[in-house]
Design an enzyme around this catalytic site. Sequence first.
Site, mmCIF file in Angstrom:
data_model
loop_
_atom_site.group_PDB
_atom_site.id
_atom_site.type_symbol
_atom_site.label_atom_id
_atom_site.label_comp_id
_atom_site.label_asym_id
_atom_site.label_seq_id
_atom_site.Cartn_x
_atom_site.Cartn_y
_atom_site.Cartn_z
ATOM 1 N N TYR B 144 23.647 27.561 -9.312
ATOM 2 C CA TYR B 144 23.282 26.172 -9.833
ATOM 3 C C TYR B 144 23.363 25.324 -8.472
ATOM 4 C CZ TYR B 144 24.131 21.464 -12.016
ATOM 5 O OH TYR B 144 24.323 20.615 -12.470
ATOM 6 N N LYS B 148 20.162 22.868 -7.112
ATOM 7 C CA LYS B 148 20.370 21.321 -7.148
ATOM 8 C C LYS B 148 20.199 21.285 -5.485
ATOM 9 C CE LYS B 148 20.880 20.420 -11.387
ATOM 10 N NZ LYS B 148 19.637 19.431 -12.093
#
Lengths: 232, 232
Positions: B144, B148
């Site tokens: 994750y 990002k």
Amino acid sequence: MSSPFVIVYGGSGALGSVAVRLFKQHMYQVINIDLSSNASADHSIAVPSSLQTLSEQSAFIADKVSVILNNRKVDAIVSVAGGWQGGNAASDDFIGSADKSIKQSVNTSLIAANLAARHLCPSGLLVLAGAAPALKGTPGMIGYGMAKAAVHHLVTSLAMPGSGVNGRVVGILPVTLDTEENRSAMPAADFSSWTPLTTVVEKIYMWLTSPAECESGKLYTITTENSLTKFE
Amino acid sequence: MSSPFVIVYGGSGALGSVAVRLFKQHMYQVINIDLSSNASADHSIAVPSSLQTLSEQSAFIADKVSVILNNRKVDAIVSVAGGWQGGNAASDDFIGSADKSIKQSVNTSLIAANLAARHLCPSGLLVLAGAAPALKGTPGMIGYGMAKAAVHHLVTSLAMPGSGVNGRVVGILPVTLDTEENRSAMPAADFSSWTPLTTVVEKIYMWLTSPAECESGKLYTITTENSLTKFE
């Protein structure tokens, strides 16, 4: 006592094949992972081009590596698979080239990280391939720079406590490597500002064998000027 | 004169549906792109789950958007599709969750960038969704955080000259958004440190309509303390 193992991901490529050769000279058992075999490696895992997704590739490679290692650990995983794509957001093939960069740089790095979590010994070394230009924005090669920035972040995370990887993790961030392909593509360039492949591989070997020389989590920018190469 | 267009990518989600509602209140024609329709939008492009690859999704969406716009420009593209996955490199589903994060955050941002290159007017605004924790390493949510970080790099590149996107480009980097889903998942948390969805959407609307308030290329970290939200 058997020779220690290393894994070279991308060991049939320009930089990877030099890494395979050097580790063989130093009596390592080398596992090459690439799209094609490298006869100099002790084991080659050739990933079929029919396996397109990250999950399929990862499962295929993880199975083969587990069988070869048979519960033994590896001293180093050197992931130098990759490729370059230019283009900005208005390019006809922006999406295709960004997708290719993700597959070539991000997916291979994730698979290498997964192998490290399973097989790297606590004194071992994981090396992932970033790119110095991606430390800033890269409007002329947007997908490539984005993918390399993702690899940089991965290095940072993997080197932190709780990452699931025991061992040191570093990124190598070259500007331009002195490969035959780059010489053909840019014949008029100043080759004395390009980094020789052996210089990179010898540094990785030094980091592996002299742990105090290598700071885990660091993104080593590699610059060459007048044939002199700095890692900093 | 017809109403101006905006595109909300993820307009059926928690943050996206609040964005759709606000833009409708301000008399925009809203195109929603998501896995399901949003009846509040003027147009919904529901991406079939059978389209799994970035290239397939991008081609499908680009075609639909071109037909709807019919050579008209959009004032804003707000890409807030996404999702959260935890896990480190030793997690059983490390590869699967990293792959999901790439698809949810990186691929949607690339498609939004491609739409911006084709359809955003020069005074327009492209907003991509990053995450404040990914400004550092994220060993407990590796895939994750990496995804990002890739989005952050994309914002930086797209805002630079030569990126192929005319208009302003910013990233929004929340810590925790005050969604129903988060309240269910963390019922004992201090909600006064979570950012209300309307606060984020009103800021985006302000950036769109008051360009001097918004610095192109900036990654706006969004923090909330005692119910007071800062963008900095």
